[in-house]
Design a protein around this motif. Sequence first.
Motif, PDB file in Angstrom:
ATOM      1  N   VAL A   1      41.336  36.283  38.021  1.00 23.68           N
ATOM      2  CA  VAL A   1      40.977  37.681  37.795  1.00 23.68           C
ATOM      3  C   VAL A   1      41.797  38.538  38.750  1.00 23.68           C
ATOM      4  CG1 VAL A   1      39.081  39.345  37.701  1.00 23.68           C
ATOM      5  CG2 VAL A   1      38.639  36.926  37.221  1.00 23.68           C
ATOM      6  N   ASN A   2      42.430  39.578  38.202  1.00 23.50           N
ATOM      7  CA  ASN A   2      43.285  40.446  38.999  1.00 23.50           C
ATOM      8  C   ASN A   2      42.942  41.905  38.730  1.00 23.50           C
ATOM      9  OD1 ASN A   2      45.338  38.410  40.145  1.00 23.50           O
ATOM     10  ND2 ASN A   2      45.362  37.950  37.963  1.00 23.50           N
ATOM     11  N   PHE A   3      43.338  42.776  39.663  1.00 22.54           N
ATOM     12  CA  PHE A   3      43.024  44.195  39.532  1.00 22.54           C
ATOM     13  C   PHE A   3      43.529  44.800  38.216  1.00 22.54           C
ATOM     14  CE2 PHE A   3      43.641  48.742  40.781  1.00 22.54           C
ATOM     15  CZ  PHE A   3      42.301  49.040  40.975  1.00 22.54           C
ATOM     16  N   PRO A   4      44.719  44.422  37.727  1.00 25.91           N
ATOM     17  CA  PRO A   4      45.156  44.973  36.439  1.00 25.91           C
ATOM     18  C   PRO A   4      44.211  44.664  35.273  1.00 25.91           C
ATOM     19  CG  PRO A   4      47.028  44.065  37.597  1.00 25.91           C
ATOM     20  CD  PRO A   4      45.812  43.659  38.376  1.00 25.91           C
ATOM     21  N   ASP A   5      43.420  43.600  35.366  1.00 23.83           N
ATOM     22  CA  ASP A   5      42.470  43.301  34.287  1.00 23.83           C
ATOM     23  C   ASP A   5      41.475  44.441  34.110  1.00 23.83           C
ATOM     24  OD1 ASP A   5      43.555  40.751  33.765  1.00 23.83           O
ATOM     25  OD2 ASP A   5      42.384  39.871  35.388  1.00 23.83           O
ATOM     26  N   ALA A   6      41.028  45.004  35.227  1.00 29.64           N
ATOM     27  CA  ALA A   6      40.079  46.122  35.151  1.00 29.64           C
ATOM     28  C   ALA A   6      40.735  47.363  34.577  1.00 29.64           C
ATOM     29  CB  ALA A   6      39.508  46.424  36.533  1.00 29.64           C
TER      30      ALA A   6
ATOM     31  N   ALA B   1      33.550  39.335  31.951  1.00 31.19           N
ATOM     32  CA  ALA B   1      33.409  40.762  32.235  1.00 31.19           C
ATOM     33  C   ALA B   1      32.774  40.982  33.605  1.00 31.19           C
ATOM     34  CB  ALA B   1      32.579  41.433  31.144  1.00 31.19           C
ATOM     35  N   SER B   2      31.803  40.152  33.960  1.00 32.74           N
ATOM     36  CA  SER B   2      31.165  40.266  35.272  1.00 32.74           C
ATOM     37  C   SER B   2      32.159  39.988  36.392  1.00 32.74           C
ATOM     38  CB  SER B   2      29.979  39.302  35.370  1.00 32.74           C
ATOM     39  OG  SER B   2      28.982  39.628  34.431  1.00 32.74           O
ATOM     40  N   ALA B   3      33.063  39.032  36.155  1.00 36.18           N
ATOM     41  CA  ALA B   3      34.080  38.716  37.150  1.00 36.18           C
ATOM     42  C   ALA B   3      35.021  39.897  37.355  1.00 36.18           C
ATOM     43  CB  ALA B   3      34.858  37.478  36.716  1.00 36.18           C
ATOM     44  N   ILE B   4      35.448  40.519  36.260  1.00 38.50           N
ATOM     45  CA  ILE B   4      36.344  41.677  36.361  1.00 38.50           C
ATOM     46  C   ILE B   4      35.635  42.830  37.073  1.00 38.50           C
ATOM     47  CG2 ILE B   4      37.631  43.397  35.055  1.00 38.50           C
ATOM     48  CD1 ILE B   4      38.006  41.266  32.869  1.00 38.50           C
ATOM     49  N   ALA B   5      34.357  43.055  36.747  1.00 35.15           N
ATOM     50  CA  ALA B   5      33.596  44.136  37.383  1.00 35.15           C
ATOM     51  C   ALA B   5      33.443  43.891  38.876  1.00 35.15           C
ATOM     52  CB  ALA B   5      32.232  44.268  36.717  1.00 35.15           C
ATOM     53  N   ALA B   6      33.199  42.649  39.274  1.00 34.17           N
ATOM     54  CA  ALA B   6      33.046  42.336  40.700  1.00 34.17           C
ATOM     55  C   ALA B   6      34.315  42.672  41.471  1.00 34.17           C
ATOM     56  CB  ALA B   6      32.690  40.864  40.871  1.00 34.17           C
ATOM     57  N   LEU B   7      35.457  42.389  40.858  1.00 32.56           N
ATOM     58  CA  LEU B   7      36.723  42.710  41.520  1.00 32.56           C
ATOM     59  C   LEU B   7      36.945  44.214  41.556  1.00 32.56           C
ATOM     60  CD1 LEU B   7      39.251  41.348  42.773  1.00 32.56           C
ATOM     61  CD2 LEU B   7      40.343  41.623  40.552  1.00 32.56           C
ATOM     62  N   ALA B   8      36.689  44.887  40.446  1.00 35.00           N
ATOM     63  CA  ALA B   8      36.908  46.333  40.373  1.00 35.00           C
ATOM     64  C   ALA B   8      36.041  47.085  41.358  1.00 35.00           C
ATOM     65  CB  ALA B   8      36.646  46.824  38.952  1.00 35.00           C
ATOM     66  N   GLU B   9      34.840  46.572  41.620  1.00 31.83           N
ATOM     67  CA  GLU B   9      33.903  47.226  42.524  1.00 31.83           C
ATOM     68  C   GLU B   9      34.063  46.757  43.965  1.00 31.83           C
ATOM     69  OE1 GLU B   9      30.198  46.318  40.653  1.00 31.83           O
ATOM     70  OE2 GLU B   9      30.727  47.432  38.830  1.00 31.83           O
TER      71      GLU B   9
END
Length: 325
Positions: free
Chosen positions: A39-44, A305-313
């Motif tokens: 999971v990377n920041f660009p995913d968000a 989606a939860s993984a992407i949200a955790a990184l974005a937040e």
Amino acid sequence: MKALICKAFGPIDTLSLVEVATPEPVPGEVLIAVEACSVNFPDALIVQGKYQFKPAFPFSPGGDVAGIVTAVGEGVTTPRIGDRVMALTGWGGMAEAVIVAAAACVALPAKIDFAAAAAIPMVYGTSYHALHDRGRLRAGETLLVLGAAGGVGLAAVQIGKALGATVIAAASGPEKLAVAREQGADHLIDYAQEDLRGRLKSITGAKGVDVVFDPVGGGFSEPAFRSLGWDGRHLVVGFAGGTIPALPLNLALLKAASLVGVFFGQFTARAPERAAANFRVLLDWLEAGRITPVVSQSFPLAEGASAIAALAERRAVGKLVVKVR
């Protein structure tokens, strides 16, 4: 096959796990059965329509994967069916299978775990390209890493040490800094509590740092830029802080300093042979234990989606990985 699908740009929680047709490779392509996707920041950004690339709908996020080649297109001689590989995909990785250009695949040694391998391409590829190719970091120099507890930041800490630099890790909070220390950082700065410029002046004896690795932007870029020494290099890696800063260019003149852009995606497209050579160095270091991806948490595909949200937040330390199988 199952895939985490974005049907329209919007909030991360609108991603859905659905059944889709398994794609077939055309000439020059391979099909990878995905074992793990990092999971990377660009995913968000990409699912919200905020990234510089906007894929056609529907698409899956996920920019780097590790898995096994299960089909090859016409004319492909390497990799072969059954080979273990890692690859940069841009998007599409959060699915049970993904199509990738054969030339983008990097062979994996048998003893490298898929989750660790998935954590390599984007963050370690970016950090090595930034520090080695763009920053010309040399043994004995001083490196400042902003956002040092994130995936790309911890990769920069490890690579900086592998290149022989003195590494100053800057992050917010003692827990994040403790992780940076575990990964080899020589000095720590809690920029949520401490004055960044003052601490850097103290640590370097007013000499300044040689290289700044900046994936954060925002309010930390200018004090870091002001803390460069003579012939210093400020590497612009990204803007995870959300704000693109304006820097006083007279400082570049006075310090003979360089403001250096790092666009890893274009580097891999324009110089694939050099990128492949960089990956070979990183895999050699991984096998030798000189770098070790810090995978702090893994998620099943259904919780991508939860993984992407955790990184974005900004709730993640190190790398988050979606384990597909």
